[in-house]
Design a protein around this motif. Structure first.
Motif, short mmCIF file in Angstrom:
data_model
loop_
_atom_site.label_atom_id
_atom_site.label_comp_id
_atom_site.label_asym_id
_atom_site.label_seq_id
_atom_site.Cartn_x
_atom_site.Cartn_y
_atom_site.Cartn_z
N THR A 146 0.83 -1.21 0.00
CA THR A 146 0.00 0.00 0.00
C THR A 146 0.86 1.25 0.00
O THR A 146 0.60 2.21 -0.75
CB THR A 146 -0.93 -0.01 1.22
N LEU A 147 1.89 1.26 0.84
CA LEU A 147 2.76 2.44 0.91
C LEU A 147 3.50 2.67 -0.40
O LEU A 147 3.66 3.82 -0.83
CB LEU A 147 3.76 2.26 2.06
N LEU A 148 3.96 1.61 -1.02
CA LEU A 148 4.69 1.75 -2.28
C LEU A 148 3.77 2.12 -3.44
O LEU A 148 4.10 2.99 -4.26
CB LEU A 148 5.44 0.46 -2.60
N ALA A 149 2.62 1.47 -3.52
CA ALA A 149 1.73 1.67 -4.67
C ALA A 149 1.09 3.05 -4.66
O ALA A 149 0.74 3.57 -5.73
CB ALA A 149 0.65 0.58 -4.67
N ASN A 150 0.94 3.65 -3.50
CA ASN A 150 0.20 4.90 -3.39
C ASN A 150 1.10 6.13 -3.25
O ASN A 150 0.64 7.18 -2.82
CB ASN A 150 -0.77 4.83 -2.19
N ASP A 151 2.35 6.00 -3.59
CA ASP A 151 3.28 7.12 -3.45
C ASP A 151 3.99 7.35 -4.78
O ASP A 151 4.63 6.44 -5.32
CB ASP A 151 4.30 6.82 -2.35
N VAL B 6 6.62 8.84 -5.34
CA VAL B 6 8.08 8.76 -5.22
C VAL B 6 8.59 7.35 -5.50
O VAL B 6 9.76 7.15 -5.83
CB VAL B 6 8.52 9.23 -3.81
N THR B 7 7.73 6.36 -5.38
CA THR B 7 8.11 5.00 -5.75
C THR B 7 8.40 4.98 -7.24
O THR B 7 7.61 5.46 -8.06
CB THR B 7 6.98 4.01 -5.43
N GLY B 8 9.54 4.41 -7.59
CA GLY B 8 9.92 4.33 -8.99
C GLY B 8 10.19 2.90 -9.40
O GLY B 8 9.47 1.98 -9.01
N THR B 9 11.26 2.70 -10.14
CA THR B 9 11.67 1.34 -10.47
C THR B 9 11.97 0.56 -9.20
O THR B 9 11.73 -0.65 -9.11
CB THR B 9 12.92 1.36 -11.37
N TYR B 10 12.48 1.29 -8.20
CA TYR B 10 12.81 0.70 -6.90
C TYR B 10 11.92 1.31 -5.83
O TYR B 10 11.01 2.09 -6.12
CB TYR B 10 14.30 0.90 -6.63
N CYS B 11 12.17 0.97 -4.58
CA CYS B 11 11.29 1.44 -3.51
C CYS B 11 11.25 2.96 -3.44
O CYS B 11 10.22 3.54 -3.06
CB CYS B 11 11.76 0.88 -2.17
N HIS B 12 12.37 3.59 -3.78
CA HIS B 12 12.40 5.05 -3.76
C HIS B 12 13.17 5.53 -4.99
O HIS B 12 14.41 5.50 -5.02
CB HIS B 12 13.08 5.57 -2.49
N GLY B 13 12.42 5.92 -6.01
CA GLY B 13 13.06 6.48 -7.19
C GLY B 13 13.68 5.45 -8.11
O GLY B 13 13.24 4.29 -8.18
N GLU B 14 14.72 5.88 -8.81
CA GLU B 14 15.30 5.08 -9.89
C GLU B 14 16.65 4.46 -9.55
O GLU B 14 17.37 4.02 -10.44
CB GLU B 14 15.43 5.97 -11.14
N ALA B 15 16.99 4.44 -8.28
CA ALA B 15 18.22 3.76 -7.84
C ALA B 15 17.89 2.92 -6.62
O ALA B 15 17.15 3.36 -5.74
CB ALA B 15 19.31 4.78 -7.51
N PRO B 16 18.42 1.71 -6.53
CA PRO B 16 18.17 0.88 -5.36
C PRO B 16 18.84 1.47 -4.13
O PRO B 16 19.90 2.08 -4.22
CB PRO B 16 18.77 -0.47 -5.74
N GLY B 17 18.21 1.26 -2.97
CA GLY B 17 18.76 1.82 -1.75
C GLY B 17 18.41 1.01 -0.53
O GLY B 17 18.14 -0.20 -0.61
N LEU B 18 18.39 1.68 0.60
CA LEU B 18 18.23 1.00 1.90
C LEU B 18 16.95 0.17 1.96
O LEU B 18 16.97 -0.97 2.45
CB LEU B 18 18.22 2.05 3.01
N TYR C 18 0.68 -8.65 -4.16
CA TYR C 18 1.58 -7.50 -4.03
C TYR C 18 2.28 -7.19 -5.35
O TYR C 18 3.49 -7.40 -5.50
CB TYR C 18 2.60 -7.78 -2.92
N PRO C 19 1.56 -6.65 -6.33
CA PRO C 19 2.16 -6.44 -7.66
C PRO C 19 3.27 -5.39 -7.68
O PRO C 19 4.23 -5.52 -8.45
CB PRO C 19 0.97 -6.02 -8.52
N THR C 20 3.15 -4.35 -6.87
CA THR C 20 4.19 -3.32 -6.85
C THR C 20 5.48 -3.91 -6.29
O THR C 20 6.58 -3.70 -6.81
CB THR C 20 3.76 -2.11 -6.02
#
Length: 225
Positions: free
Chosen positions: A149-154, A156-168, A190-192
């Protein structure tokens, strides 16, 4: 700092897996010291290791004589010590979001299905395996639904959890999905998360950190960690 890094790890530990991913994403070479969590009564309980980590847990990271514990603290230490290829975004607001996602996994999902919890169920309360594993599936499902829910509805979520680069947050999510499959958690809702996992698992940093590629990985094994 020129001191080589040494990671005390268990091949199937979710927490150690997070740190292996982070080290690889940062491009940092390290030596790996296996700590078998089951063999010999659990090598994490041996006095030499317990002196390094009084919690009797993995991972532990040595940087020279410096001893670092707890996977999220280790990952932030790496990010602050080697700021190239950052694991955290630049703004305070975005860092708070990434920490919240990472802690959702590391603090809310993972501990409820960890080895010592399941062993307590088994050894102290004699909880049957089918009930013990149902406990794990329930709490993993609860946590992943919140993550989805948090990822799909934001935005700022991109290719990765936050934007276009993998992170923490990705360092935490991928090991938890590996662990979820061991307990036969249904991941289809959980498709996202599935899309992000696919992107991560295509990267060498994640591939080389995977449990099966670790030097202490055996062949097929029972659910023991």
């Amino acid at each position: 700092m020129s001191d080589r890094l040494r990671l005390y790890s268990y091949w199937r530990s979710s927490a150690a897996y997070r740190v292996r991913i982070g080290l690889n994403l940062k491009g940092l070479p390290y030596d790996l010291e296996p700590v078998h969590l089951v063999r010999d009564g659990g090598q994490q309980h041996h006095p030499d290791y317990a002196r390094l980590n009084p919690q009797h847990l993995v991972p532990t990271l040595m940087h020279g004589k410096r001893v670092l514990r707890q996977s999220l603290a280790i990952l932030e230490y790496l990010d602050e010590s080697w700021p190239e290829r950052p694991l955290m975004p630049s703004s305070a607001r975005d860092r708070a979001r990434v920490r919240a996602l990472a802690q959702l996994v590391a603090c809310d999902i993972h501990p409820l299905g960890n080895l010592r919890v399941l062993r307590f169920f088994d050894e102290e309360w004699r909880v049957p395996p089918v009930e013990r594993e149902a406990w794990v599936r329930h709490w993993v499902g609860e946590g992943l639904q919140a993550m989805e829910t948090l990822l799909a509805n934001d935005l700022v979520t991109g290719t990765y959890c936050h934007g276009e680069a993998p992170g923490l947050a990705d360092c935490c999510l991928i090991p938890q999905l590996y662990n979820a499959r061991r307990f036969e958690v249904d991941l289809s809702p959980y498709p996202t998360i599935a899309r992000i996992e696919q992107a991560c698992l295509a990267l060498p940093a994640f591939i080389h950190a995977s449990p099966e590629r670790q030097p202490d990985a055996p062949g097929p094994a029972p659910l023991d960690a």
